[in-house]
Design a protein around this motif. Structure first.
Motif, mmCIF file in Angstrom:
data_model
loop_
_atom_site.group_PDB
_atom_site.id
_atom_site.type_symbol
_atom_site.label_atom_id
_atom_site.label_comp_id
_atom_site.label_asym_id
_atom_site.label_seq_id
_atom_site.Cartn_x
_atom_site.Cartn_y
_atom_site.Cartn_z
ATOM 1 N N TRP A 17 20.485 -8.785 7.248
ATOM 2 C CA TRP A 17 19.305 -8.061 7.746
ATOM 3 C C TRP A 17 19.624 -6.637 8.229
ATOM 4 O O TRP A 17 20.756 -6.164 8.086
ATOM 5 C CB TRP A 17 18.583 -8.865 8.837
ATOM 6 N N ASN A 18 18.602 -6.006 8.780
ATOM 7 C CA ASN A 18 18.734 -4.629 9.260
ATOM 8 C C ASN A 18 18.443 -4.593 10.766
ATOM 9 O O ASN A 18 18.769 -5.524 11.467
ATOM 10 C CB ASN A 18 17.779 -3.715 8.473
ATOM 11 N N GLN A 19 17.839 -3.544 11.221
ATOM 12 C CA GLN A 19 17.486 -3.371 12.628
ATOM 13 C C GLN A 19 18.710 -3.594 13.524
ATOM 14 O O GLN A 19 19.776 -3.119 13.208
ATOM 15 C CB GLN A 19 16.296 -4.282 13.019
ATOM 16 N N ASP A 20 18.590 -4.420 14.568
ATOM 17 C CA ASP A 20 19.678 -4.486 15.551
ATOM 18 C C ASP A 20 20.714 -5.585 15.266
ATOM 19 O O ASP A 20 21.588 -5.840 16.075
ATOM 20 C CB ASP A 20 19.084 -4.698 16.949
ATOM 21 N N LYS A 21 20.625 -6.220 14.104
ATOM 22 C CA LYS A 21 21.490 -7.390 13.871
ATOM 23 C C LYS A 21 22.824 -6.969 13.242
ATOM 24 O O LYS A 21 23.207 -7.435 12.183
ATOM 25 C CB LYS A 21 20.746 -8.397 12.986
ATOM 26 N N ARG A 22 23.559 -6.136 13.927
ATOM 27 C CA ARG A 22 24.752 -5.528 13.316
ATOM 28 C C ARG A 22 25.874 -6.520 13.053
ATOM 29 O O ARG A 22 26.688 -6.316 12.163
ATOM 30 C CB ARG A 22 25.262 -4.401 14.211
ATOM 31 N N ILE A 67 23.289 -19.103 10.749
ATOM 32 C CA ILE A 67 23.623 -17.730 11.171
ATOM 33 C C ILE A 67 24.854 -17.769 12.057
ATOM 34 O O ILE A 67 24.940 -18.581 12.971
ATOM 35 C CB ILE A 67 22.461 -17.112 11.999
ATOM 36 N N LEU A 68 25.794 -16.867 11.794
ATOM 37 C CA LEU A 68 26.902 -16.674 12.728
ATOM 38 C C LEU A 68 26.840 -15.243 13.246
ATOM 39 O O LEU A 68 26.584 -14.300 12.483
ATOM 40 C CB LEU A 68 28.252 -16.916 12.048
ATOM 41 N N SER A 69 27.063 -15.132 14.546
ATOM 42 C CA SER A 69 27.070 -13.812 15.164
ATOM 43 C C SER A 69 28.520 -13.414 15.443
ATOM 44 O O SER A 69 29.286 -14.182 16.021
ATOM 45 C CB SER A 69 26.241 -13.892 16.455
ATOM 46 N N PHE A 70 28.889 -12.231 14.970
ATOM 47 C CA PHE A 70 30.235 -11.682 15.196
ATOM 48 C C PHE A 70 30.108 -10.408 16.033
ATOM 49 O O PHE A 70 29.063 -9.729 15.993
ATOM 50 C CB PHE A 70 30.893 -11.292 13.855
ATOM 51 N N ASP A 71 31.168 -10.058 16.723
ATOM 52 C CA ASP A 71 31.204 -8.735 17.355
ATOM 53 C C ASP A 71 31.365 -7.728 16.212
ATOM 54 O O ASP A 71 32.384 -7.775 15.502
ATOM 55 C CB ASP A 71 32.397 -8.662 18.323
ATOM 56 N N ALA A 110 27.641 -4.041 -1.431
ATOM 57 C CA ALA A 110 29.035 -3.853 -1.002
ATOM 58 C C ALA A 110 29.108 -2.962 0.239
ATOM 59 O O ALA A 110 29.967 -3.152 1.109
ATOM 60 C CB ALA A 110 29.854 -3.255 -2.147
ATOM 61 N N GLY A 111 28.179 -2.024 0.331
ATOM 62 C CA GLY A 111 28.151 -1.114 1.477
ATOM 63 C C GLY A 111 27.782 -1.797 2.781
ATOM 64 O O GLY A 111 27.884 -1.208 3.855
ATOM 65 N N ARG A 112 27.365 -3.044 2.717
ATOM 66 C CA ARG A 112 26.990 -3.785 3.923
ATOM 67 C C ARG A 112 28.171 -4.576 4.492
ATOM 68 O O ARG A 112 28.019 -5.344 5.438
ATOM 69 C CB ARG A 112 25.831 -4.735 3.611
ATOM 70 N N PHE A 113 29.347 -4.378 3.878
ATOM 71 C CA PHE A 113 30.501 -5.184 4.292
ATOM 72 C C PHE A 113 31.045 -4.707 5.637
ATOM 73 O O PHE A 113 31.254 -3.513 5.846
ATOM 74 C CB PHE A 113 31.597 -5.089 3.223
ATOM 75 N N ASN A 114 31.256 -5.668 6.527
ATOM 76 C CA ASN A 114 31.894 -5.380 7.814
ATOM 77 C C ASN A 114 33.368 -5.742 7.679
ATOM 78 O O ASN A 114 33.713 -6.930 7.558
ATOM 79 C CB ASN A 114 31.226 -6.194 8.932
ATOM 80 N N TYR A 115 34.228 -4.732 7.701
ATOM 81 C CA TYR A 115 35.633 -4.966 7.398
ATOM 82 C C TYR A 115 36.320 -5.789 8.490
ATOM 83 O O TYR A 115 37.139 -6.671 8.202
ATOM 84 C CB TYR A 115 36.355 -3.626 7.182
ATOM 85 N N ALA A 116 35.987 -5.515 9.760
ATOM 86 C CA ALA A 116 36.670 -6.222 10.861
ATOM 87 C C ALA A 116 36.376 -7.726 10.813
ATOM 88 O O ALA A 116 37.270 -8.553 11.003
ATOM 89 C CB ALA A 116 36.246 -5.626 12.198
ATOM 90 N N GLY A 117 35.115 -8.066 10.569
ATOM 91 C CA GLY A 117 34.740 -9.483 10.565
ATOM 92 C C GLY A 117 34.796 -10.123 9.197
ATOM 93 O O GLY A 117 34.637 -11.332 9.062
ATOM 94 N N LYS A 118 34.967 -9.312 8.164
ATOM 95 C CA LYS A 118 35.017 -9.788 6.774
ATOM 96 C C LYS A 118 33.748 -10.554 6.388
ATOM 97 O O LYS A 118 33.781 -11.705 5.958
ATOM 98 C CB LYS A 118 36.266 -10.635 6.520
ATOM 99 N N PHE A 119 32.617 -9.895 6.613
ATOM 100 C CA PHE A 119 31.341 -10.502 6.211
ATOM 101 C C PHE A 119 30.370 -9.420 5.760
ATOM 102 O O PHE A 119 30.504 -8.250 6.150
ATOM 103 C CB PHE A 119 30.718 -11.305 7.374
ATOM 104 N N LEU A 120 29.419 -9.826 4.937
ATOM 105 C CA LEU A 120 28.317 -8.942 4.553
ATOM 106 C C LEU A 120 27.265 -9.043 5.640
ATOM 107 O O LEU A 120 26.812 -10.148 5.985
ATOM 108 C CB LEU A 120 27.729 -9.383 3.209
ATOM 109 N N ARG A 121 26.907 -7.929 6.162
ATOM 110 C CA ARG A 121 25.929 -7.922 7.250
ATOM 111 C C ARG A 121 24.581 -8.448 6.770
ATOM 112 O O ARG A 121 24.078 -8.063 5.705
ATOM 113 C CB ARG A 121 25.775 -6.491 7.761
#
Ligand code: GLY
Length: 382
Positions: A149-154, A205-209, A136-147
């Protein structure tokens, strides 16, 4: 119509051999217990020997998941004994240098969650809740998705996470805390709105800002390209959205799962086991199959058959049976006692040239999950 009639007749053959295959499967898994020992299996190549992958790799839950399902179905203690340590090992890995990410659902549902359900172990419950909080802590609120992987794939999200959502829905019910369900529903909505295309194929894969949440682009990932149709991606979406419907009762997810199912079934070749990408080339004749996509889709199709009782569910059940019959008769290692896997002909990551025409532990898991469902298994992990 005549072709469909033939396919349904063919599918019905599985019922006749099901008890025998189920027995054979237990003999196979009993042998695997001795062969695999403490290994965390991921891939078996031509020699039929499973590798020993690191414990934070996304596949570490599947072998214990097979064992827990067989324990649940048979009550035989040796399955429980062989499965017992796995969530303990995963928790230990969490306290060391690790690369856990969005796939903790794949890892903790078939270990800690089912162990708690079957044995009441409070330590397993703690581990499962920890993993759900991590997810749940991986949730990106602006894009409404679970992030992903790690590293630079924010800003990356992947269709595979459709399957990890069950951990959030489980936690919401277990803890009576709707936050987990809110996150699960919001990510699922992103899957429906952006990952699943109108024709039922899916983006990998979808890339979001990551700051604004704006959708930037589709990336090919493990598919042949940004607009191709990676078959395992479709199976993750099919099974995943059918699960979300089971948890929420929201028909939006049922319809999404059906859309993917129709695309998947329509694209199947003669033997009902998909090529790795339905749009890999103009002719797929020389492209490798992916039995893991077949097995996962079959399990998702059985969810749809449950969700739509009677005549409406029958086409999904028959499609699942047709796939499973083909896996059982053409792609299983019953006659190779030294082979450590159940299925052959999986494809891991074709564009990267990795693990092509191999055995994959997740193919084995979803085959067992599907066969258990056909044998009347009612518990759900995913
Ligand atoms: N979740 C990674 C894969 O499907 O290969």
């Amino acid at each position: 119509m005549a072709q469909l009639h033939e396919q349904w007749k063919e599918a019905a053959q599985l019922q006749g051999i099901l008890p025998e295959v189920w027995e054979q499967l237990q003999v196979k898994v009993d042998r695997m217990i001795g062969q695999l020992g403490d290994k965390s299996p991921h891939v078996a190549k031509d020699d039929g020997i499973y590798d020993d992958m690191r414990l934070d790799w996304w596949t570490s839950g599947f072998w214990p998941g097979i064992l827990w399902i067989l324990y649940d179905m048979t009550g035989k203690e040796h399955y429980k004994t062989a499965a017992w340590e796995w969530d303990i090992r995963l928790e230990r890995k969490f306290t060391e240098d690790n690369n856990f990410h969005h796939d903790v659902g794949f890892q903790f549902l078939p270990t800690a969650v089912i162990k708690h359900q079957l044995t009441g172990c409070s330590d397993a419950l703690r581990r499962a809740v920890y993993a759900a909080n991590f997810l749940a802590g991986r949730f990106n609120y602006a894009g409404k998705f679970l992030r992903a992987w790690n590293q630079d794939k924010r800003g990356w999200a992947i269709v595979d996470s459709s399957m990890n959502l069950s951990l959030l829905f489980w936690a919401a019910a277990q803890l009576e805390d709707p936050r987990f369900e809110q996150v699960g529903r919001m990510h699922a909505e992103t899957v429906v709105n952006h990952f699943i295309r109108p024709d039922g194929s899916v983006n990998h894969i979808l890339s979001f800002d990551p700051a604004s949440g704006e959708l930037i682009e589709s990336l090919g990932g493990q598919g042949a390209g940004p607009s191709s149709a990676w078959s395992r991606g479709a199976s993750w979406a099919l099974h995943g959205m059918a699960n979300v419907y089971r948890y929420t009762g929201d028909t939006k997810y049922l319809e999404a799962a059906q859309r993917v199912a129709h695309f998947f079934i329509a694209c199947l070749p003669e033997d009902a086991v998909p090529h790795w990408d339905f749009r890999a080339a103009d002719s797929l004749d020389d492209e490798p199959r992916d039995t893991s996509a077949a097995a996962c889709a079959a399990s998702g199709l059985l969810e749809l058959a449950e969700a739509l009782p009677g005549a409406a569910g029958l086409p999904y059940r028959r499609a699942a049976e047709r796939i499973l019959l083909s896996l059982t008769t053409h792609y299983a290692t019953w006659d190779e006692p030294n082979h450590e896997a159940i299925l052959i002909a999986g494809t891991g990551h074709k564009p990267a040239g990795q693990n092509i025409d191999v055995s994959l532990i997740y193919g084995d898991y979803y085959y067992v999950e599907s066969m258990a469902k056909l044998m009347g298994w009612k518990r759900r992990i995913f």
